[in-house]
Design a protein around this motif. Structure first.
Motif, PDB file in Angstrom:
ATOM      1  N   GLY A  16      -8.075  -2.536   6.667  1.00 47.52           N
ATOM      2  CA  GLY A  16      -7.684  -1.521   5.816  1.00 47.52           C
ATOM      3  C   GLY A  16      -8.764  -0.530   5.016  1.00 47.52           C
ATOM      4  N   THR A  66     -12.081   0.148  -5.017  1.00 45.26           N
ATOM      5  CA  THR A  66     -12.909  -0.643  -3.979  1.00 45.26           C
ATOM      6  C   THR A  66     -14.104  -1.407  -4.378  1.00 45.26           C
ATOM      7  OG1 THR A  66     -11.586   0.553  -2.228  1.00 45.26           O
ATOM      8  CG2 THR A  66     -13.322  -0.863  -1.431  1.00 45.26           C
ATOM      9  N   SER A 117      -7.441  -8.144  -5.431  1.00 45.42           N
ATOM     10  CA  SER A 117      -7.240  -8.489  -4.150  1.00 45.42           C
ATOM     11  C   SER A 117      -8.564  -8.846  -3.669  1.00 45.42           C
ATOM     12  CB  SER A 117      -6.609  -7.242  -3.617  1.00 45.42           C
ATOM     13  OG  SER A 117      -6.093  -7.708  -2.090  1.00 45.42           O
ATOM     14  N   ASN A 172      -7.638   5.406  -1.817  1.00 44.60           N
ATOM     15  CA  ASN A 172      -6.251   4.977  -2.472  1.00 44.60           C
ATOM     16  C   ASN A 172      -6.413   4.427  -3.753  1.00 44.60           C
ATOM     17  OD1 ASN A 172      -3.737   6.065  -1.150  1.00 44.60           O
ATOM     18  ND2 ASN A 172      -4.570   5.007   0.638  1.00 44.60           N
ATOM     19  N   ASN A 173      -7.368   3.024  -3.609  1.00 49.61           N
ATOM     20  CA  ASN A 173      -7.467   2.404  -4.835  1.00 49.61           C
ATOM     21  C   ASN A 173      -8.694   1.683  -4.953  1.00 49.61           C
ATOM     22  OD1 ASN A 173      -5.609  -0.376  -3.022  1.00 49.61           O
ATOM     23  ND2 ASN A 173      -7.925   0.252  -3.157  1.00 49.61           N
ATOM     24  N   ASP A 208      -6.689   2.535  10.823  1.00 53.36           N
ATOM     25  CA  ASP A 208      -6.568   1.923   9.572  1.00 53.36           C
ATOM     26  C   ASP A 208      -5.283   1.352   9.424  1.00 53.36           C
ATOM     27  OD1 ASP A 208      -6.974   1.650   6.433  1.00 53.36           O
ATOM     28  OD2 ASP A 208      -4.824   2.588   6.769  1.00 53.36           O
ATOM     29  N   ARG A 260      -4.332  -1.484  -7.803  1.00 61.09           N
ATOM     30  CA  ARG A 260      -5.156  -2.675  -6.613  1.00 61.09           C
ATOM     31  C   ARG A 260      -6.612  -2.275  -6.767  1.00 61.09           C
ATOM     32  NH1 ARG A 260      -5.906  -2.707  -0.894  1.00 61.09           N
ATOM     33  NH2 ARG A 260      -6.146  -5.099  -0.282  1.00 61.09           N
ATOM     34  N   HIS A 261      -7.078  -3.276  -6.950  1.00 57.27           N
ATOM     35  CA  HIS A 261      -8.844  -3.303  -6.977  1.00 57.27           C
ATOM     36  C   HIS A 261      -8.988  -4.303  -5.939  1.00 57.27           C
ATOM     37  CE1 HIS A 261     -12.863  -4.002  -8.873  1.00 57.27           C
ATOM     38  NE2 HIS A 261     -12.939  -3.764  -7.798  1.00 57.27           N
ATOM     39  N   VAL A 262      -9.663  -3.869  -4.463  1.00 56.21           N
ATOM     40  CA  VAL A 262      -9.853  -4.631  -3.644  1.00 56.21           C
ATOM     41  C   VAL A 262     -11.363  -4.962  -3.594  1.00 56.21           C
ATOM     42  CG1 VAL A 262     -10.023  -2.919  -1.852  1.00 56.21           C
ATOM     43  CG2 VAL A 262      -9.664  -5.246  -1.092  1.00 56.21           C
ATOM     44  N   ASN A 303      -7.879   1.616   1.801  1.00 55.07           N
ATOM     45  CA  ASN A 303      -8.373   1.220   0.404  1.00 55.07           C
ATOM     46  C   ASN A 303      -9.285   2.155  -0.067  1.00 55.07           C
ATOM     47  OD1 ASN A 303      -7.287  -1.029   0.991  1.00 55.07           O
ATOM     48  ND2 ASN A 303      -9.069  -2.491   1.670  1.00 55.07           N
ATOM     49  N   THR A 304     -10.337   2.726   0.419  1.00 53.74           N
ATOM     50  CA  THR A 304     -11.300   3.548  -0.323  1.00 53.74           C
ATOM     51  C   THR A 304     -10.677   4.769  -0.672  1.00 53.74           C
ATOM     52  OG1 THR A 304     -12.106   4.011   1.956  1.00 53.74           O
ATOM     53  CG2 THR A 304     -13.315   2.286   0.930  1.00 53.74           C
ATOM     54  N   VAL A 330      -1.473  -0.309  -2.076  1.00 50.39           N
ATOM     55  CA  VAL A 330      -2.308   0.338  -1.873  1.00 50.39           C
ATOM     56  C   VAL A 330      -2.218   1.802  -2.149  1.00 50.39           C
ATOM     57  CG1 VAL A 330      -3.988   1.498   0.041  1.00 50.39           C
ATOM     58  CG2 VAL A 330      -3.702  -0.964  -0.192  1.00 50.39           C
TER      59      VAL A 330
END
Lengths: 257, 298
Positions: free
Chosen positions: A124, A134, A27, A131-132, B105, A89-91, A128-129, A84
C-alpha cells in the motif's frame, strides 16, 4: 528511572509521532510500531483509533498479539483502503530502503525487471504516501537501509510527490522516521531527511556513519527523550510483559556493559 | 422440469477442464488467507499455460509460478505472512521466469477490480502518482480532472485500468448448489469484486448446504456472493489448506513452513515436496497432509 532500554526509547519516540494526530486511525506495520501506537493511545492520544491489525477496531488497548478485546468497529482490508482515501489515518510502515528525499522501497532490491532480491511488492506504500500521513520504522539503522537513492520507489517522498503534481502532493505527509539510533523528519533543506534527535547513548557521528547519504543535521541536536515512569510501567506490565520488543531492538552491548 | 434455480455443482476437474490456456484468472482470498487452494493445486497440475494471474498473492502465486503457468502476473504483494517472503515467487522473479509482471499499489488493485466490476474502462485515484508503479508500468495512464479544485487547479490522477477477468476462483465457507455463498470469518476480502470483474466465477466451499441453511444461524449480511455472480460450485472440505478459512480452520503453520522450506531449497527439495503432496489429486493431497501432520504430532 534510568533502567530503560533502547527498545523503550524507540516505543516512546514512535508514540510521540502519533501524539498530535487526534481521532484518526493509527495503523502500525510491525511490532515496535504496534507497541508505540498502543502506548500513544494509553498516554498522549486517547482518541487514537487502533485495530487488531486484521479486521477489528479495538475499544481497549490489549497487550501485543492478544486475541480478545472489546470491539468498536469493523475494518476489513477493503475498508482500510476507504480510510486511506478518506485521509484519517497515520500509517507507520517498515522500509527496506529509504533515501534522503524520503522515498521508501519495499518492492525489490536491484533492477525491477530482474531483481537481485524480490521483496514483498509495493503493497500500500504508493497509495499511503499520497493520501494519508505516513511514517517509517527502521529497527536496524545502516547505510544499506538509508541509501542515496532507493532502487524502487514504493513510498513517495515530498520531492517526487511535488514533481507529480497537486494530485500527488496535496496530501503527501511523510511525518517521522524512527530508527534504533534516532528520530528524523523531512524538514531538511528542500524537504530532505533531517536528524531531529539521537537516542540516549548514541552520538551524531554514529548516525552519520550508519547513513548512506548526507543528512541534514541542525547545529544543536537534541537527545530523544527518556520514557517516563508511567510509560515504562505500561510497556513492561501491560503491553509487552514478555519482552517481544527486544527481539526487534536488542539492547546495545556498550549500554549493558 | 424443476422450478428451482439451476444446480451448479461441479467437480474440481470440471472447473479446470472448462478453463483455457492464455486466460486471465483472478484468485480470491488475501495472501495466506482463504485461498481457493484445491482449485489452485488442480491448476498447478493441469496442462494450462500462458495464464495471466491476478491475485493478492500468497502460495497460489508461488505454486503457479513454480509450475511455469504464469505469463503475466498482476499483484500488489506476494506473502505468506508468518513467512514474509514467498520463496517460489522470489525465485521466479529473481530468475525472471515470469515474462511480464504488473506490480500495483494495493488500493490500485482494488480500484482496478471495482472498475471491471462496474464495467468501466478505468477509475481515478491518487495511488501510484510519483511512485515507480507508474514508471514500471508505463502503459498506465493519468487523467486530468475535468473539475477545478478550490485553487483552480485541475488535478492529474491515475486512471487505474479495469482488471477484467476471464475467470475468478474463490473459496468461501458455505454455499448452496445455486451459488449463493457466505463467509463466516471476519473479512470478506475482495471475493465479490473478483466475481463481478469476471466473466465466469468458480466457487469452492467448505460445505454445501440447502439455501435455508445459509441464514439459519448466520446473519444475512454474511452472504457475500449471490447466484447471479457464480458459474459453478465445488464442495472441497479443507480446500483452502494450507491457508486459513476461519472459523472452519486456521492456517496450517507447520505445513506452510514445510512448503516454504521446500520452495526455498534446491530442485531436489521441491521435487520431493511435489512428489509427496502435489503429484496426485485433491483427495491424495488431503491424505498426504493428514499423514504429514500425524507424523509431526508423534
Amino acid at each position: 528511572m534510568s533502567d530503560y532500554t533502547r527498545a523503550d526509547v524507540c516505543a516512546a519516540a514512535i508514540a510521540d509521532a502519533f501524539a498530535e494526530d487526534g481521532e484518526i486511525f493509527g495503523s502500525p506495520m510491525g511490532l515496535l510500531p504496534m507497541l508505540g501506537v498502543r502506548l500513544a493511545k494509553l498516554t498522549s492520544n486517547p482518541d487514537l483509533v487502533i485495530s487488531d491489525g486484521e479486521s477489528l477496531f479495538l475499544a481497549g488497548v490489549p497487550p501485543l498479539f492478544a486475541k480478545a478485546d472489546v470491539v468498536e468497529g469493523w475494518i476489513p482490508f477493503r475498508r482500510v483502503f476507504d480510510v486511506v482515501a478518506y485521509g484519517k489515518r497515520h500509517v507507520m510502515m517498515g522500509a527496506t530502503q529509504v533515501d534522503r528525499h524520503g522515498n521508501q522501497n519495499i518492492s525489490a532490491i536491484g533492477d525491477f525487471a530482474q531483481p537481485k532480491r524480490q521483496l514483498l511488492g509495493s503493497r500500500g506504500a504508493p497509495g499511503n504516501t499520497v493520501n494519508n500521513r505516513t511514517s517509517y520504522w527502521v529497527p536496524r539503522h545502516s547505510s544499506r537501509v538509508f541509501v542515496e537513492s532507493v532502487d524502487i520507489v514504493s513510498g513517495v517522498g515530498p520531492a517526487r510527490a511535488a514533481a507529480a503534481g497537486p494530485g500527488a502532493a496535496k496530501y503527501n505527509d511523510i511525518h517521522r522516521i524512527v530508527s534504533n539510533l534516532g528520530v528524523f523528519d523531512m524538514t531538511g533543506a528542500e524537504h530532505t531527511m533531517r536528524l531531529r534527535s539521537v537516542h540516549p547513548g548514541v552520538t551524531v557521528d554514529e548516525v552519520v556513519a550508519a547513513t548512506g547519504f548526507e543528512l541534514d543535521i541542525p547545529a544543536q541536536v537534541d537527545t530523544t527523550r527518556e520514557p517516563t515512569f508511567e510509560e515504562l510501567t505500561i510497556i513492561r506490565e501491560m503491553l509487552d510483559p514478555k519482552g517481544l520488543r527486544f527481539r526487534e531492538v536488542p539492547e546495545p552491548e556498550e549500554a549493558t556493559a | 422440469m424443476s422450478r428451482r434455480p439451476r444446480d451448479k455443482t461441479m467437480s474440481i476437474d470440471e472447473v479446470i477442464g472448462s478453463l483455457e490456456s492464455g486466460m486471465t484468472i483472478g484468485i480470491g482470498g488475501w495472501g495466506p488467507r482463504r485461498k481457493p487452494m484445491a482449485l489452485v493445486r488442480a491448476l498447478y497440475n493441469s496442462d494450462l499455460t500462458d495464464l495471466t494471474v491476478v491475485s493478492w498473492g500468497g502460495a497460489d502465486v508461488g505454486l503457479l509460478a513454480r509450475a511455469g503457468k504464469i505469463r503475466r502476473l498482476v499483484y500488489a504483494f506476494v506473502s505468506l505472512d508468518s513467512v514474509p517472503l514467498e520463496p517460489n515467487f522470489q525465485r521466479a522473479r529473481q530468475e525472471k521466469s515470469i515474462p511480464e509482471v504488473v506490480e500495483l499499489d494495493e488500493g490500485m488493485f482494488q480500484t482496478g477490480l471495482k472498475a471491471a466490476a462496474e464495467r468501466l474502462p478505468f477509475l481515478p485515484m491518487r495511488a501510484g502518482l510519483g511512485s515507480d508503479v507508474l514508471v514500471n508500468n508505463p502503459w498506465i495512464e493519468t487523467v486530468t480532472s475535468p473539475y477545478a479544485d478550490a485553487d483552480g487547479a485541475h488535478e492529474e490522477l491515475v486512471a487505474v485500468p479495469a482488471l477484467r477477468l476471464d475467470a475468478a476462483l474463490v473459496h468461501l465457507n458455505r454455499a448452496d448448489v445455486h451459488g449463493n455463498a457466505s463467509y463466516l470469518g471476519p473479512d470478506p476480502y475482495f471475493d465479490d469484486l473478483f466475481a463481478m470483474a469476471a466473466d465466469r466465477t468458480y466457487l469452492s466451499v467448505e460445505q454445501i448446504t440447502d439455501t435455508a441453511g445459509l441464514t439459519v444461524d448466520t446473519p444475512v449480511q454474511r452472504l457475500l456472493l449471490n447466484r447471479m455472480m457464480v458459474t459453478g460450485v465445488v464442495e472441497t472440505p479443507n480446500g483452502a489448506h494450507f491457508t486459513n478459512c476461519v472459523p472452519d480452520y486456521e492456517r496450517d503453520e507447520r505445513f506452510q513452513k514445510a512448503y516454504a522450506k521446500a520452495a526455498g531449497g534446491d530442485d531436489a527439495d521441491w521435487q520431493a515436496f511435489h512428489d509427496r503432496f502435489l503429484a496426485g489429486d485433491e483427495a491424495a493431497y488431503q491424505d498426504a497432509v493428514k499423514a504429514f501432520n500425524e507424523e509431526a504430532d508423534k
